[in-house]
Design an enzyme around this catalytic site. Structure first.
Site, PDB file in Angstrom:
ATOM      1  N   GLU B  29       0.845  -1.190   0.000  1.00  0.00           N
ATOM      2  CA  GLU B  29       0.000   0.000   0.000  1.00  0.00           C
ATOM      3  C   GLU B  29       0.886   1.248   0.000  1.00  0.00           C
ATOM      4  OE1 GLU B  29      -2.144  -0.804   3.587  1.00  0.00           O
ATOM      5  OE2 GLU B  29      -3.018  -2.617   2.715  1.00  0.00           O
ATOM      6  N   LEU B  58      -6.087  -1.843  -0.944  1.00  0.00           N
ATOM      7  CA  LEU B  58      -5.858  -1.898   0.502  1.00  0.00           C
ATOM      8  C   LEU B  58      -6.328  -3.242   1.062  1.00  0.00           C
ATOM      9  CD1 LEU B  58      -6.567   1.118   2.862  1.00  0.00           C
ATOM     10  CD2 LEU B  58      -6.360  -1.235   3.635  1.00  0.00           C
ATOM     11  N   GLU B  60      -4.345  -6.580   2.992  1.00  0.00           N
ATOM     12  CA  GLU B  60      -3.102  -7.282   3.344  1.00  0.00           C
ATOM     13  C   GLU B  60      -3.137  -8.734   2.882  1.00  0.00           C
ATOM     14  OE1 GLU B  60      -4.695  -5.191   5.364  1.00  0.00           O
ATOM     15  OE2 GLU B  60      -3.201  -3.586   5.552  1.00  0.00           O
ATOM     16  N   GLN B  82       2.173  -2.078   5.830  1.00  0.00           N
ATOM     17  CA  GLN B  82       2.468  -0.703   6.237  1.00  0.00           C
ATOM     18  C   GLN B  82       2.888  -0.590   7.705  1.00  0.00           C
ATOM     19  OE1 GLN B  82      -0.627   2.488   5.506  1.00  0.00           O
ATOM     20  NE2 GLN B  82       0.738   2.682   3.757  1.00  0.00           N
ATOM     21  N   PHE B  83       2.225  -1.329   8.570  1.00  0.00           N
ATOM     22  CA  PHE B  83       2.612  -1.453   9.968  1.00  0.00           C
ATOM     23  C   PHE B  83       2.404  -2.913  10.356  1.00  0.00           C
ATOM     24  CE2 PHE B  83       1.698   3.020   9.668  1.00  0.00           C
ATOM     25  CZ  PHE B  83       2.484   3.649  10.616  1.00  0.00           C
ATOM     26  N   ASP B  85       1.204  -4.018  12.855  1.00  0.00           N
ATOM     27  CA  ASP B  85      -0.120  -4.103  13.475  1.00  0.00           C
ATOM     28  C   ASP B  85      -1.227  -4.444  12.466  1.00  0.00           C
ATOM     29  OD1 ASP B  85       0.544  -2.202  16.197  1.00  0.00           O
ATOM     30  OD2 ASP B  85       1.733  -1.872  14.392  1.00  0.00           O
ATOM     31  N   ILE B  87      -0.906  -6.597   9.910  1.00  0.00           N
ATOM     32  CA  ILE B  87      -0.535  -7.795   9.160  1.00  0.00           C
ATOM     33  C   ILE B  87      -1.564  -8.924   9.305  1.00  0.00           C
ATOM     34  CG2 ILE B  87       0.816  -9.094  10.880  1.00  0.00           C
ATOM     35  CD1 ILE B  87       3.025  -9.349   8.666  1.00  0.00           C
ATOM     36  N   PRO B  89      -4.785  -9.535   8.679  1.00  0.00           N
ATOM     37  CA  PRO B  89      -5.571 -10.068   7.554  1.00  0.00           C
ATOM     38  C   PRO B  89      -4.720 -10.989   6.663  1.00  0.00           C
ATOM     39  CG  PRO B  89      -5.989  -7.729   7.816  1.00  0.00           C
ATOM     40  CD  PRO B  89      -4.841  -8.072   8.733  1.00  0.00           C
ATOM     41  N   HIS B 129      -0.187   1.061  15.986  1.00  0.00           N
ATOM     42  CA  HIS B 129       0.985   1.421  15.183  1.00  0.00           C
ATOM     43  C   HIS B 129       2.247   1.176  15.987  1.00  0.00           C
ATOM     44  CE1 HIS B 129      -2.347   3.828  13.495  1.00  0.00           C
ATOM     45  NE2 HIS B 129      -1.712   3.770  12.335  1.00  0.00           N
TER      46      HIS B 129
END
Lengths: 353, 325
Positions: B29, B58, B60, B82-83, B85, B87, B89, B129
């Site tokens: 993303e 968007l 994961e 992206q973070f 946190d 991951i 999905p 995050h």
């Protein structure tokens, strides 16, 4: 079986029209398609029996799905990739995976190419691009989309075929996969074998969409609902979708409506949830009986010749079983192999098997 | 050698890998036009184009699922989450699929994907995050887990990850993305997996850390030196594979061990490391093993500096082990 089986719903196609569509080798192809269907039935019959006797651990029959598997197997090209679900092993066989090797997998022997690592009906056949599947529902859908992107990156005119059932249309990866494929117009064919049951859940409770095919609209490409028990219609639909994908026209969702003719798997008891007339309806839409009746009616392959094909299939399957049952299980030391490219040292091994 | 920050080193690592191998590609993303929310992929799309630096929808599970399909076909995708946190999905694709492809196919389908994700607290990121959940991945057979703590290691471990044959979860300590700057070797610099780095040598107590806790452990060691305690700081660099030999040799020398991580304590990586020490270095130990970790709570917002281990907590634990035996 309480009553005599209902007559199969006749396939409506005019043989002249089939001959035109299929070309000069139409009758050969028709016979080959029947041979594969017969093999699939012989496998299902023997394996379900052996599972009940405890000789294999699990089995998920393909009965009802044969027209889809035969058509996809025969229509897909060598460079196409198959991302299967539970009932598509016949696609691997049609594409050239040896029956004997597949049966070694069912018995989880040392000669299973996947080394007995998975339950039966989860084979891997890399030589025909039949990708290893998990038992998780839907995950193969976005993987197929990734392979399609790689095909495009490598400029190979190939297609990824993603197989799944009606239940998988509720999964995260169905949404993600179709969405990604739509955005980038990737060469994928999504084959939803809607056998109307996700274990005990009827498809009406799986989705309120008017058809599963209609979901494609939300992702910006075409969805078609086809009678998945009519080999000729299935052939035309899969052939068309493959051609479209191969020529850069993007993905298609095919909803192939079939009737699950057995329990979900050897671990399931459908009398707990299916209506009492289900088996009768399913048998009327048996794709093999419908096709067999058509072949006989039009003299393309009379019943007597079909019986010979069936007998050969049964003999072939029995021979493969005999061989697999005489093959030892994988050696204990193989447990530690293939976790990584090279085994990590202790502490990860957890001991010596 | 070029002086740069840790996030710049990640960027240079990606650049080096993509330059050297047309099969390497990046997806995630905001990784393309935007260059990533932390700028880790900045400039890559300009150089390598949108077919190799792919801005994805968007999702994961879609990112990792499609990366798996690409890898099966022979490409070398580097997926950015992206973070860390976010991951979850993709957790199904990572633990059920990515980690198991080679095993379940009998070696017919190796599946080499690198999943990069910024992890950890200290940026006022709150619950979603800030997490440090490396243990989930260490617990799954078939995944390697690398966590750099310096710019040079960020590039070197990332290049090793991309050239590895196995799936790698590559966790980047975002708190020190720009906090530390260091010399980074030019070109195809690789740091081998399973090679812990002794940051500070010492004789009295071993402090094991990784990622953003390495500077914290080092600061603690400096404070302890002023008190006459010689602490050894070991940066594990990769949790899977673990450099067990270096860990054991350190404790055999010092006789005391402090394990530091910002993840919650219960079933954290420190539990595994402590168990290994108890099994294999028991007779070298002069004091109980100590763990300095985050708390067994969700990651807090206002109290993040209470939650996160700091040099004072690490020094306190190390001092206690020295005094107790």
């Amino acid at each position: 079986m309480s009553a005599a089986a209902p007559a199969p719903v006749p396939l409506p196609q005019d043989p002249a029209e089939v001959a035109r569509a299929w070309g000069p080798s139409a009758r050969d192809r028709a016979r080959r398609a029947f041979e594969w269907m017969a093999l699939s039935r012989a496998l299902d019959a023997r394996m379900q029996a052996l599972q009940r006797q405890g000789r294999i651990g699990f089995y998920g029959a393909a009965m009802g799905h044969e027209a889809i598997n035969v058509a996809a197997g025969l229509l897909s090209s060598r460079e196409d990739w198959i991302f299967p679900g539970l009932r598509e092993q016949l696609v691997a066989l049609v594409r050239g995976h040896a029956l004997g090797t597949y049966v070694q997998h069912l018995f989880a022997t040392a000669r299973d190419p996947a080394r007995g690592r998975q339950m039966p009906c989860h084979p891997t056949a890399a030589e025909v691009h039949y990708v290893s599947m998990s038992s998780v529902i839907g995950t193969q859908i976005s993987q197929a989309v990734g392979a399609a992107r790689a095909m495009r990156a490598r400029r190979v005119p190939a297609v990824a075929l993603a197989f799944f059932g009606d239940g998988a249309t509720s999964s995260n990866d169905f949404h993600a996969g179709l969405n990604f494929a739509g955005v980038d117009r990737l060469p994928v064919v999504f084959l939803c074998a809607n056998n109307q049951w996700a274990i005990s859940m009827p498809v009406e409770r799986q989705s309120a969409a008017p058809t599963l095919a209609s979901k494609a609209g939300a992702y910006g490409f075409d969805g078609k609902r086809i009678d998945g028990t009519d080999l000729f219609r299935v052939w035309q639909a899969i052939g068309g979708a493959l051609d479209l994908a191969r020529s850069g026209g993007g993905p298609t969702l095919l909803e192939l409506r079939v009737f699950r003719m057995t329990a979900h798997s050897s671990s399931d008891d459908p009398t707990r949830y299916q209506p009492t007339d289900w088996n009768e309806r399913a048998r009327a839409h048996d794709p093999v009986r419908r096709y067999s009746e058509w072949l006989d009616r039009h003299g393309w392959l009379p019943l007597a010749a079909q019986a010979e094909v069936e007998a050969t299939a049964d003999r072939t399957v029995r021979a493969a079983i005999e061989e697999a049952e005489a093959t030892p299980p994988p050696a204990p030391a193989t447990l530690l192999e293939d976790v990584f490219a090279a085994p990590l040292s202790d502490p990860y091994a957890g001991g010596t098997p | 050698m070029t002086e740069m920050t840790l996030v710049q080193a990640v960027n240079r690592g990606l650049h080096e890998a993509m330059k050297g191998d047309p099969d390497v590609l990046v997806l995630g993303e905001d990784v393309g036009v935007d260059g990533g929310v932390f700028r880790a992929t900045e400039g890559l799309i300009k150089e390598f184009g949108p077919d190799r630096v792919i801005d994805t929808p968007l999702s994961e599970c879609g990112i990792v699922g499609t990366a798996i399909g690409m890898a099966l076909y022979g490409l070398k995708p580097v997926a950015e989450i992206q973070f860390l946190d976010f991951i979850y999905p993709a957790f199904d694709q990572i633990v059920s699929e990515l980690a198991k492809f080679r095993f379940r196919s009998g070696g017919q389908y190796p599946c080499h994907v690198v999943v990069r994700a910024p992890y950890g607290g200290g940026i006022k990121g709150g619950l979603y995050h800030s997490q440090s959940t490396e243990a989930y991945f260490c617990h799954t057979a078939g995944l390697k887990v690398a966590i750099p703590s310096t710019p040079a290691d960020a590039k070197g471990l990332l290049l090793s990850a991309i050239h590895d044959e196995d799936p790698v979860i590559f966790l980047e300590p975002k708190r020190i993305y720009r906090a530390v700057s260091g010399e980074v070797p030019d070109g195809d610099h690789r740091v081998p997996f399973g090679s812990a780095r002794t940051v500070v040598p010492g004789d009295d107590v071993s402090i094991f850390a990784y990622g953003a806790m390495v500077p914290v452990a080092t600061e603690a060691a400096e404070a302890l030196r002023g008190e006459g305690i010689s602490a050894e700081v070991v940066d594990l660099r990769t949790l899977v594979p673990l450099d067990e030999a270096t860990v054991l040799a350190s404790v055999e020398k010092t006789g005391r061990a402090v394990v530091v991580h910002e993840a919650a304590r219960f079933c954290g990586f420190g539990a595994e490391l402590s168990a290994i020490l108890a099994e294999k270095a028991f007779y070298s130990l002069k004091a109980p093993i100590a763990r300095v970790t985050g708390f067994d709570t969700p990651f807090p917002y206002a109290l993040e500096n209470v939650y996160l281990p700091n040099a004072a907590r690490v020094a306190h634990a190390a001092r206690a082990t020295v005094r107790s035996g």
